[in-house]
Design a protein around this motif. Structure first.
Motif, PDB file in Angstrom:
ATOM      1  N   ASN A   9      63.598   2.158 -12.287  1.00 28.97           N
ATOM      2  CA  ASN A   9      63.040   2.241 -10.931  1.00 28.97           C
ATOM      3  C   ASN A   9      62.263   3.592 -11.137  1.00 28.97           C
ATOM      4  O   ASN A   9      62.955   4.740 -11.207  1.00 28.97           O
ATOM      5  CB  ASN A   9      64.205   2.350 -10.039  1.00 28.97           C
ATOM      6  N   GLN A  10      61.214   3.516 -11.073  1.00 35.14           N
ATOM      7  CA  GLN A  10      60.418   4.982 -11.451  1.00 35.14           C
ATOM      8  C   GLN A  10      60.449   5.746 -10.342  1.00 35.14           C
ATOM      9  O   GLN A  10      60.393   7.093 -10.409  1.00 35.14           O
ATOM     10  CB  GLN A  10      59.017   4.547 -11.480  1.00 35.14           C
ATOM     11  N   LYS A  11      60.505   5.266  -9.166  1.00 38.25           N
ATOM     12  CA  LYS A  11      60.458   6.025  -7.923  1.00 38.25           C
ATOM     13  C   LYS A  11      61.843   6.976  -8.022  1.00 38.25           C
ATOM     14  O   LYS A  11      61.754   8.246  -7.752  1.00 38.25           O
ATOM     15  CB  LYS A  11      60.505   5.384  -6.693  1.00 38.25           C
ATOM     16  N   ASP A  12      62.980   6.492  -8.157  1.00 42.36           N
ATOM     17  CA  ASP A  12      64.136   7.265  -8.247  1.00 42.36           C
ATOM     18  C   ASP A  12      64.336   8.197  -9.316  1.00 42.36           C
ATOM     19  O   ASP A  12      64.439   9.500  -9.408  1.00 42.36           O
ATOM     20  CB  ASP A  12      65.465   6.308  -8.418  1.00 42.36           C
ATOM     21  N   PHE A  13      63.545   7.780 -10.508  1.00 39.31           N
ATOM     22  CA  PHE A  13      63.738   8.748 -11.624  1.00 39.31           C
ATOM     23  C   PHE A  13      62.704   9.725 -11.238  1.00 39.31           C
ATOM     24  O   PHE A  13      63.102  11.021 -11.470  1.00 39.31           O
ATOM     25  CB  PHE A  13      63.122   7.867 -12.723  1.00 39.31           C
ATOM     26  N   ALA A  14      61.553   9.602 -10.791  1.00 40.25           N
ATOM     27  CA  ALA A  14      60.513  10.616 -10.401  1.00 40.25           C
ATOM     28  C   ALA A  14      61.184  11.558  -9.488  1.00 40.25           C
ATOM     29  O   ALA A  14      61.086  12.897  -9.475  1.00 40.25           O
ATOM     30  CB  ALA A  14      59.235  10.087 -10.050  1.00 40.25           C
ATOM     31  N   ALA A  15      62.029  11.225  -8.386  1.00 45.69           N
ATOM     32  CA  ALA A  15      62.471  11.761  -7.365  1.00 45.69           C
ATOM     33  C   ALA A  15      63.537  12.786  -7.854  1.00 45.69           C
ATOM     34  O   ALA A  15      63.816  13.922  -7.838  1.00 45.69           O
ATOM     35  CB  ALA A  15      63.159  10.821  -6.172  1.00 45.69           C
ATOM     36  N   GLY A  16      64.330  12.239  -8.756  1.00 49.61           N
ATOM     37  CA  GLY A  16      65.388  12.754  -9.515  1.00 49.61           C
ATOM     38  C   GLY A  16      64.993  14.212 -10.229  1.00 49.61           C
ATOM     39  O   GLY A  16      65.439  15.248 -10.203  1.00 49.61           O
ATOM     40  N   VAL A  17      63.717  13.937 -10.883  1.00 52.89           N
ATOM     41  CA  VAL A  17      62.996  15.009 -11.659  1.00 52.89           C
ATOM     42  C   VAL A  17      62.554  16.120 -10.716  1.00 52.89           C
ATOM     43  O   VAL A  17      63.023  17.157 -11.122  1.00 52.89           O
ATOM     44  CB  VAL A  17      61.803  14.614 -12.533  1.00 52.89           C
ATOM     45  N   ILE A  18      62.111  15.736  -9.553  1.00 54.79           N
ATOM     46  CA  ILE A  18      61.539  16.485  -8.605  1.00 54.79           C
ATOM     47  C   ILE A  18      62.808  17.539  -8.117  1.00 54.79           C
ATOM     48  O   ILE A  18      62.435  18.791  -8.133  1.00 54.79           O
ATOM     49  CB  ILE A  18      60.768  15.884  -7.560  1.00 54.79           C
ATOM     50  N   TYR A  19      63.832  16.819  -7.882  1.00 59.09           N
ATOM     51  CA  TYR A  19      64.994  17.631  -7.073  1.00 59.09           C
ATOM     52  C   TYR A  19      65.520  18.445  -8.236  1.00 59.09           C
ATOM     53  O   TYR A  19      65.883  19.665  -7.750  1.00 59.09           O
ATOM     54  CB  TYR A  19      66.133  16.368  -6.994  1.00 59.09           C
ATOM     55  N   ILE A  20      65.658  17.949  -9.457  1.00 57.95           N
ATOM     56  CA  ILE A  20      66.267  19.027 -10.630  1.00 57.95           C
ATOM     57  C   ILE A  20      65.339  20.063 -10.798  1.00 57.95           C
ATOM     58  O   ILE A  20      65.891  21.392 -10.841  1.00 57.95           O
ATOM     59  CB  ILE A  20      66.417  17.942 -12.033  1.00 57.95           C
ATOM     60  N   VAL A  21      63.947  19.879 -10.727  1.00 56.08           N
ATOM     61  CA  VAL A  21      63.145  21.133 -10.929  1.00 56.08           C
ATOM     62  C   VAL A  21      63.073  21.983  -9.724  1.00 56.08           C
ATOM     63  O   VAL A  21      63.421  23.381 -10.056  1.00 56.08           O
ATOM     64  CB  VAL A  21      61.642  20.664 -11.167  1.00 56.08           C
ATOM     65  N   ALA A  22      62.969  21.499  -8.523  1.00 54.68           N
ATOM     66  CA  ALA A  22      63.225  22.402  -7.444  1.00 54.68           C
ATOM     67  C   ALA A  22      64.601  23.090  -7.082  1.00 54.68           C
ATOM     68  O   ALA A  22      64.741  24.173  -7.095  1.00 54.68           O
ATOM     69  CB  ALA A  22      62.781  21.311  -5.966  1.00 54.68           C
ATOM     70  N   GLY A  23      65.673  22.282  -7.403  1.00 51.39           N
ATOM     71  CA  GLY A  23      67.015  22.942  -7.518  1.00 51.39           C
ATOM     72  C   GLY A  23      67.227  23.836  -8.434  1.00 51.39           C
ATOM     73  O   GLY A  23      67.969  25.062  -8.112  1.00 51.39           O
ATOM     74  N   ALA A  24      66.766  23.666  -9.669  1.00 50.02           N
ATOM     75  CA  ALA A  24      67.069  24.761 -10.743  1.00 50.02           C
ATOM     76  C   ALA A  24      66.044  26.101 -10.380  1.00 50.02           C
ATOM     77  O   ALA A  24      66.622  26.953 -10.729  1.00 50.02           O
ATOM     78  CB  ALA A  24      66.311  24.144 -11.931  1.00 50.02           C
ATOM     79  N   ALA A  25      65.033  25.974  -9.879  1.00 49.38           N
ATOM     80  CA  ALA A  25      64.058  27.165  -9.425  1.00 49.38           C
ATOM     81  C   ALA A  25      64.684  27.679  -8.580  1.00 49.38           C
ATOM     82  O   ALA A  25      64.565  28.943  -8.551  1.00 49.38           O
ATOM     83  CB  ALA A  25      62.615  26.489  -8.805  1.00 49.38           C
ATOM     84  N   PHE A  26      65.136  27.039  -7.212  1.00 49.93           N
ATOM     85  CA  PHE A  26      65.890  27.570  -6.403  1.00 49.93           C
ATOM     86  C   PHE A  26      67.218  28.498  -6.838  1.00 49.93           C
ATOM     87  O   PHE A  26      67.248  29.757  -6.434  1.00 49.93           O
ATOM     88  CB  PHE A  26      66.459  26.831  -5.394  1.00 49.93           C
ATOM     89  N   ALA A  27      67.706  28.004  -7.467  1.00 45.57           N
ATOM     90  CA  ALA A  27      69.063  28.476  -8.089  1.00 45.57           C
ATOM     91  C   ALA A  27      68.598  29.748  -9.186  1.00 45.57           C
ATOM     92  O   ALA A  27      69.346  30.663  -9.096  1.00 45.57           O
ATOM     93  CB  ALA A  27      70.048  27.625  -8.913  1.00 45.57           C
ATOM     94  N   LEU A  28      67.676  29.599  -9.721  1.00 43.86           N
ATOM     95  CA  LEU A  28      67.108  30.915 -10.777  1.00 43.86           C
ATOM     96  C   LEU A  28      66.728  31.579  -9.887  1.00 43.86           C
ATOM     97  O   LEU A  28      66.952  33.017 -10.169  1.00 43.86           O
ATOM     98  CB  LEU A  28      66.288  30.132 -11.807  1.00 43.86           C
ATOM     99  N   GLY A  29      65.899  31.478  -8.976  1.00 46.27           N
ATOM    100  CA  GLY A  29      65.308  32.433  -7.869  1.00 46.27           C
ATOM    101  C   GLY A  29      66.363  33.466  -7.265  1.00 46.27           C
ATOM    102  O   GLY A  29      66.237  34.387  -7.087  1.00 46.27           O
ATOM    103  N   ALA A  30      67.278  32.472  -6.804  1.00 42.15           N
ATOM    104  CA  ALA A  30      68.611  33.204  -6.268  1.00 42.15           C
ATOM    105  C   ALA A  30      69.140  34.323  -6.988  1.00 42.15           C
ATOM    106  O   ALA A  30      69.973  35.107  -6.372  1.00 42.15           O
ATOM    107  CB  ALA A  30      69.625  32.233  -5.722  1.00 42.15           C
TER     108      ALA A  30
END
Length: 156
Positions: A9-30
């Motif tokens: 499922n390319q949609k779920d995989f791509a959404a997961g990658v986007i969530y991981i990148v955004a979440g990691a950026a928020f956590a690191l920025g915090a």
């Protein structure tokens, strides 16, 4: 016999990658702010916690796209008009927020961005705009007391 994970499922995989990148950026920025502890939370506590949760959701979503039982879905190429409707709506919201107030700006945001969907209906867009406006008023105006005008100056 091949074992291992395959991308189904390319949609779920791509959404997961986007969530991981955004979440990691928020956590690191915090981490640039004082985190504090559970009893005395600092300004970095909430964005760090949200970043971690978003990253975890990302891993779960990504894994869902790799499961054998996942529905096979491919990512379709986005239409330029869809991107233009959504980006245009965000730009309009930013330009209209101060002069027109939050209520009318959110109405414009939802109605314009809804045009990007092939499932667009005026009723659905208006109901969505009302729900988003009520939620935003509860959270941003009455919840955290942001100083955003609700209505245009001539209506106050």
């Amino acid at each position: 016999m091949r074992s291992g994970l395959r991308l189904r499922n390319q949609k779920d995989f791509a959404a997961g990658v986007i969530y991981i990148v955004a979440g990691a950026a928020f956590a690191l920025g915090a981490l640039n702010y004082r985190i504090g502890e559970a009893s005395r939370m600092g300004p970095g506590w909430f964005p760090f916690a949200i970043g971690i949760l978003l990253t975890l959701v990302g891993f779960a979503t990504l894994y869902n796209g790799l499961r054998k039982s996942a529905a096979v879905e491919r990512i379709k190429r986005p239409h330029p008009s869809t991107i233009a409707w959504v980006l245009g709506a965000v730009v309009l919201f930013g330009l209209l927020l101060q002069p027109m107030g939050m209520v009318l700006s959110l109405l414009v945001l939802v109605l314009v961005s809804s045009r990007a969907s092939h499932e667009f209906t005026w009723t659905g867009a208006l109901l969505n705009a009302i729900a988003l406006t009520v939620f935003s008023m509860l959270v941003f105006i009455w919840g955290i007391d942001l100083q955003i005008p609700l209505w245009p100056a001539f209506m106050q």
